[in-house]
Write an enzyme that holds these catalytic residues in place. Structure first.
Site, short mmCIF file in Angstrom:
data_model
loop_
_atom_site.label_atom_id
_atom_site.label_comp_id
_atom_site.label_asym_id
_atom_site.label_seq_id
_atom_site.Cartn_x
_atom_site.Cartn_y
_atom_site.Cartn_z
N HIS A 100 35.57 44.11 40.37
CA HIS A 100 36.25 42.80 39.93
C HIS A 100 37.56 42.51 40.56
O HIS A 100 38.43 43.59 40.83
CB HIS A 100 36.38 42.60 38.39
CG HIS A 100 36.62 41.57 37.55
ND1 HIS A 100 37.82 40.90 37.65
CD2 HIS A 100 35.86 40.65 36.99
CE1 HIS A 100 37.75 39.80 37.05
NE2 HIS A 100 36.50 39.45 36.74
N GLU A 149 32.58 35.41 42.43
CA GLU A 149 34.02 34.93 41.43
C GLU A 149 34.97 34.49 42.41
O GLU A 149 36.01 35.67 42.70
CB GLU A 149 34.18 36.14 40.55
CG GLU A 149 33.08 36.33 39.48
CD GLU A 149 33.75 36.76 38.32
OE1 GLU A 149 33.46 36.57 37.11
OE2 GLU A 149 34.62 37.93 38.41
P1 PGA Z 1 36.34 33.83 33.10
O1 PGA Z 1 36.36 35.20 33.61
O2 PGA Z 1 34.99 33.27 32.50
O3 PGA Z 1 37.52 33.93 31.78
O4 PGA Z 1 36.79 32.81 34.04
C1 PGA Z 1 35.11 35.70 34.49
C2 PGA Z 1 35.40 36.79 35.11
O5 PGA Z 1 36.77 37.21 35.43
O6 PGA Z 1 34.81 37.74 35.06
#
Ligand code: PGA
Length: 234
Positions: A100, A149
């Site tokens: 992540h 992401e």
């Molecule tokens: P968020 O986070 O939905 O709060 O944007 C997603 C993530 O960081 O996995």
């Protein structure tokens, strides 16, 4: 029917009792069969300290939820103080979020470390879900599901304040997902993450190449999480 993965990433939030309260609210309301349940994969990733209680509650309730971890060690068991190893976690989790952006940024995780974590997960039958931040992020060998992401889309942004980020558009996310599939093969599953809510989830799921969503902030509230699932049925 394509499988749709809805993965809750609670990050460093919730006490054990808050976690159990969420499971008690969400578990019984999840569709057990019929569309979209046949292809719906719901995963919840609590903190390590909540994992065993959450796993127990899911088992006792026989809820259609897979429990996941937010990380795991690049090493096997041994003298690694503080590490959570895959060979022990496998009793509790079916999936692990790896790489992540918050781990890359705050804990200096490298692509090399993430590859080792993927190997550990695979060796212990845990599905490695690797987060990629852009087209240039490498996907480790043997990784069959990734989450795209973009850092700027994460809801807490760099200020750690909910609402700071802004979701990518479903169309633009789908274009990036296509690039990954071209590079790594069409059987690579790609989900999207970054400011997903019940209001925008359908737009992402409707895209040809997006197989689900990774939800941070909006997954913390049981009601909102259920609304995300309900939005898929419309
Ligand atoms: P968020 O986070 O939905 O709060 O944007 C997603 C993530 O960081 O996995």
């Amino acid at each position: 029917m394509k499988n749709i993965w809805i993965i809750a990433n609670w990050k460093s939030n919730k006490t054990i009792s808050e976690a159990l309260d969420w499971i008690a609210k969400v578990g019984p309301k999840l569709p057990k069969e019929g569309p979209p349940a046949g292809g719906l994969k719901v995963v919840v990733c609590p903190t390590f300290s909540c994992l065993s209680e959450v796993a127990k509650a899911v088992k006792v309730g026989n809820f259609p939820i897979m429990v996941g971890s937010q990380d795991l060690s690049p090493y096997d068991s041994g003298a690694y103080t503080g590490e959570e190893v895959a060979s022990l976690l496998k009793e509790l989790v079916g999936l692990s979020i790896l790489g992540h952006s918050e781990r890359r940024q705050n804990f200096s995780e490298t692509d090399e470390m993430i590859s080792k974590k993927v190997e550990q997960a695979k060796a212990n039958s845990i599905i490695p879900l690797v987060c990629v931040q852009g087209e240039e992020t490498p996907v480790p060998t043997d990784c069959k599901i990734i989450a795209y992401e973009p850092i700027w889309a994460i809801s807490t942004g760099l200020t750690n304040t909910p609402g700071a980020g802004k979701a990518d558009t479903p169309e633009s996310a789908n274009e990036v997902v296509k690039v990954f599939k071209q590079k790594y093969g069409d059987d690579l599953l790609v989900i999207y993450g970054g400011s997903v809510t019940s209001a925008n989830v359908k737009g992402f799921i409707n895209q040809s190449d997006i197989s689900g969503v990774l939800v941070g902030n909006a997954s913390l509230d049981a009601e909102e999480f259920l609304n995300i699932i309900k939005a898929l049925e419309r």
